[in-house]
Design a protein around this motif. Structure first.
Motif, PDB file in Angstrom:
ATOM      1  N   GLU A  28       3.437   9.775  -4.400  1.00  0.00           N
ATOM      2  CA  GLU A  28       2.029  10.059  -4.126  1.00  0.00           C
ATOM      3  C   GLU A  28       1.419  11.039  -5.109  1.00  0.00           C
ATOM      4  O   GLU A  28       0.210  11.263  -5.099  1.00  0.00           O
ATOM      5  N   ASP A  33      -8.613  -3.204   3.484  1.00  0.00           N
ATOM      6  CA  ASP A  33      -8.964  -2.143   4.429  1.00  0.00           C
ATOM      7  C   ASP A  33     -10.246  -1.475   3.965  1.00  0.00           C
ATOM      8  O   ASP A  33     -10.243  -0.590   3.120  1.00  0.00           O
ATOM      9  N   TYR A  47      -7.989  -2.353   8.834  1.00  0.00           N
ATOM     10  CA  TYR A  47      -6.869  -2.964   8.132  1.00  0.00           C
ATOM     11  C   TYR A  47      -6.736  -4.422   8.538  1.00  0.00           C
ATOM     12  O   TYR A  47      -6.641  -4.752   9.727  1.00  0.00           O
ATOM     13  N   ARG A  56       1.902   1.858  10.648  1.00  0.00           N
ATOM     14  CA  ARG A  56       1.496   0.985   9.556  1.00  0.00           C
ATOM     15  C   ARG A  56       2.607  -0.049   9.359  1.00  0.00           C
ATOM     16  O   ARG A  56       3.582   0.219   8.680  1.00  0.00           O
ATOM     17  N   ASP A  57       2.512  -1.254  10.101  1.00  0.00           N
ATOM     18  CA  ASP A  57       1.227  -1.703  10.585  1.00  0.00           C
ATOM     19  C   ASP A  57       1.308  -2.242  12.015  1.00  0.00           C
ATOM     20  O   ASP A  57       0.288  -2.429  12.647  1.00  0.00           O
ATOM     21  N   ARG A  76       0.615  -5.134   2.173  1.00  0.00           N
ATOM     22  CA  ARG A  76       0.080  -3.922   1.554  1.00  0.00           C
ATOM     23  C   ARG A  76      -1.311  -4.162   0.984  1.00  0.00           C
ATOM     24  O   ARG A  76      -1.591  -5.217   0.421  1.00  0.00           O
ATOM     25  N   VAL A  77      -2.150  -3.155   1.138  1.00  0.00           N
ATOM     26  CA  VAL A  77      -3.537  -3.231   0.676  1.00  0.00           C
ATOM     27  C   VAL A  77      -3.566  -3.518  -0.824  1.00  0.00           C
ATOM     28  O   VAL A  77      -2.807  -2.925  -1.601  1.00  0.00           O
ATOM     29  N   THR A  93      -8.974   2.168  -2.819  1.00  0.00           N
ATOM     30  CA  THR A  93      -8.198   3.399  -2.928  1.00  0.00           C
ATOM     31  C   THR A  93      -6.963   3.453  -2.034  1.00  0.00           C
ATOM     32  O   THR A  93      -6.163   4.384  -2.150  1.00  0.00           O
ATOM     33  N   LYS A  94      -6.792   2.504  -1.118  1.00  0.00           N
ATOM     34  CA  LYS A  94      -5.628   2.554  -0.232  1.00  0.00           C
ATOM     35  C   LYS A  94      -4.429   1.785  -0.777  1.00  0.00           C
ATOM     36  O   LYS A  94      -3.427   1.638  -0.084  1.00  0.00           O
ATOM     37  N   GLU A 136      -0.567   3.099  -0.196  1.00  0.00           N
ATOM     38  CA  GLU A 136      -0.422   3.988   0.959  1.00  0.00           C
ATOM     39  C   GLU A 136       0.946   3.810   1.604  1.00  0.00           C
ATOM     40  O   GLU A 136       1.529   2.735   1.569  1.00  0.00           O
ATOM     41  N   LYS A 191       3.880   3.275   4.302  1.00  0.00           N
ATOM     42  CA  LYS A 191       4.026   2.351   5.422  1.00  0.00           C
ATOM     43  C   LYS A 191       5.108   2.844   6.378  1.00  0.00           C
ATOM     44  O   LYS A 191       5.918   3.707   6.046  1.00  0.00           O
TER      45      LYS A 191
END
Length: 586
Positions: A114, A289, A293, A397-398, A438-439, A443-444, A447, A449
């Motif tokens: 991250e 998302d 989501y 998630r999720d 996954r997105v 910007t996500k 992220e 999970k």
């Protein structure tokens, strides 16, 4: 014979002569490699002279340092077939691709950190991207048109102006790409919206647009920001994608054909997105998302001119007629759709399938995310001591199945914002958490999970230790197939059985054939035929059949396997004559 492809004052130039690109998008990992030539040839029959493809980094390097370029990700073979079919190729290697593909094409081993600033001039990000581009371009460089290959354009990044405006980042991508030996023109793409075209701009990149309507307006905006050179719609959206729980999207073929006619009448070049969508096989589906989501379904049919299973649609014929007004179209007969074999296969149960592919990960004071546990982990079991009743709240998630002392008590679902339930009294709490996709946009991307942070019971954190197991979902098909006869003793009562459970059955075919596996009567899970991972199914719809490519099947004995995580009300594998992607779902 080598040729030269350039960008002129008003046109693309092929060996100095004006040339219009009429291309179609086709993503090689979404098509069985034994069907690449068939789909490319059908695109040529529609009148196309080029094929465009994204390159998904995470398909080639799912584990850091383990690079693949064989089988379903043999980009070199795909580009060679394009050339053999007398067509040009456009390559879009990202490193970000969007494409409704898992994580937008970025590997989870990269996005798990991250502290790395994605899609930026962060030196650590650029070091990884540079190594990736060097590998991809080693495949592309010898296949450029000036080296007797098919590639005429290479795109830098993807829709970058919708995300950022880091010119140093784009400058590095251009420099690395050229240093690798790419000599054909470089392009960018963004929606023809001023701030996007400006944010993604670079002096060495020819601007192209992505849009599906308002053709005259979009071309005018593009021309304002690209005063010279050819106009090109790099993504002419002729259909759309589907999320689980929503309707199946289609577009009126006459309206799409009229917009294509406007584009070509204006003298623009075009890349039809998609000419053939294919399938999100395995666990490759992405998600969106924008406040909610929503994961993608397994099919990527996209309501394209060439359907998921390779049929030529009404849209194909309408587009072919439009193209014939502006360019030569092959004078060849078109294949007609054919029905697939229809039959039913009784299934036997294999209890506790997850135990076959489980790995004990140890004890943790707080629940680790999937990203902390390794690359592309998609199913994790978290177990802890938790005494007393109350309201359980968890960052999921999720999707999660919750059990109390071994008894199911409910589900938590991110898609509908359901992240709390009433927990009965007990001592052990277990959550089986699934990553549903996954997105792939905004910007996500990247992220974390899994179980995010410690769950709360009546507002108080549930402290560890947490015992954690992960499961090799991709390996489930083989594991269930290989399980001994004694394992096939699960109790199916009047076609019903509760999951998690594995089911398997066999059938014979006189010839290899496309098949459509009906998922009605099933809950949520995964399916395989002859070890080939077809993808996810979910009773939420709209998709009701999974496409089985003919090369996956064989003459004689075949096997179907599924893993049901919820419950089955019809323990039968039915194969239908035609696909059902949810056309009647509103």
């Amino acid at each position: 014979m080598t040729s030269r492809f350039q960008i002129g004052e008003t046109d693309f130039l092929l060996d100095g002569a004006p040339h219009r690109i009429i291309s179609g998008a086709m993503h090689y990992p979404r098509v069985h490699p034994d069907l690449w030539r068939d789909r490319i040839r059908k695109a040529r029959l529609m009148g196309l002279n080029a094929i465009e493809t994204y390159v998904a980094w995470n398909a080639h390097e799912p584990v850091r340092g383990h690079w693949r370029e064989d089988g379903d990700v043999d980009l070199g073979r795909f580009l060679d077939i394009v050339a053999e079919e007398g067509m040009h190729a456009i390559v879009r290697p990202g490193p970000y691709v969007c494409a409704e593909w898992h994580n937008g094409g970025l590997p989870t081993w990269l996005t798990a950190d991250e502290t790395i600033r994605l899609r930026s001039s962060d030196p650590r990000y650029l070091a990884e991207v540079t190594a990736y581009l060097e590998r991809v371009n080693a495949i592309v460089v010898p296949r450029q048109i000036d080296r007797n290959g098919s590639v005429i354009l290479v795109q830098i990044e993807n829709e970058y102006g919708a995300y950022g405006s880091d010119t140093a980042y784009l400058e590095t991508l251009v420099r690395v790409t050229r240093a690798c030996g790419i000599t054909v023109p470089l392009t960018q793409v963004d929606q023809p919206i001023p701030h996007m075209l400006e944010g993604g701009a670079h002096p060495e990149l020819h601007k192209t647009g992505s849009f599906g309507g308002r053709v005259d307006e979009r071309l005018a905006t593009l021309r304002e920001h690209q005063p010279t050179g050819p106009l090109m719609c790099m993504e002419f959206w002729c259909g759309w994608f589907d999320h689980w729980g929503e309707k199946h999207h289609t577009t009126t073929f006459a309206d799409s054909a009229a917009d294509l006619d406007r584009l070509l009448a204006a003298g623009a070049s075009v890349n039809i997105y998609m000419v053939h969508g294919g399938t999100n096989f395995g666990l490759t589906n992405g998600a969106n998302d924008s406040g909610r989501y929503l994961p993608m379904v397994t099919s990527y049919d996209y309501d394209a001119p060439i359907s998921e299973s390779g049929d030529l649609t009404e849209k194909f014929r309408a587009f072919r007629e439009v193209i014939s007004r502006h360019a030569p179209v092959p004078d060849e007969s078109l294949p007609e759709p054919a029905d697939a074999p229809a039959f039913a296969v009784p299934l036997e149960a294999v209890p506790d399938p997850l135990a076959l592919v489980a790995t004990e990960r140890g004890s943790f004071a707080t629940p680790p995310s999937m990203d902390e546990l390794g690359s592309d982990v998609v199913l994790v079991e978290y177990t802890a001591r938790a005494r007393g009743a109350g309201v359980l709240e968890a960052g999921i998630r999720d999707y999660a199945w919750v059990t109390r002392d071994g008894r199911p008590v409910g589900r938590l679902q991110r898609t509908i914002g359901d992240e709390a339930l009433t927990l009965p009294d007990g001592t052990e709490l277990r959550l089986l958490v699934e990553e549903s996709g996954r997105v792939n946009y905004d910007t996500k991307i990247g992220e974390a999970k899994g179980l995010i942070g410690a769950p709360l019971l009546d507002g108080a954190p549930l402290v560890g230790p947490w015992q954690v197991r992960t499961f090799d979902v991709a390996g489930l098909g083989t594991a269930i197939s290989a399980a001994g006869p004694e394992s096939g003793s699960g109790s199916i009562v009047q076609g019903r059985i509760a999951g998690p459970v594995g089911l398997r059955g066999s059938f014979t075919l006189d010839a290899a054939a496309d098949l459509f596996l009906d998922t009605r009567g099933w809950g949520k899970g995964y399916a395989w035929v002859n070890g080939f991972f077809l993808g996810r199914y979910w009773r939420r719809g709209p998709q009701r059949t999974l496409y089985v490519p003919a090369p996956v099947t064989r003459v004689g004995h075949n096997e179907v396997v599924l893993v049901e995580l919820e419950d089955i009300v019809d323990a039968t594998a039915r194969f239908l004559t035609r696909p059902d992607l949810g056309h009647d779902v509103e």
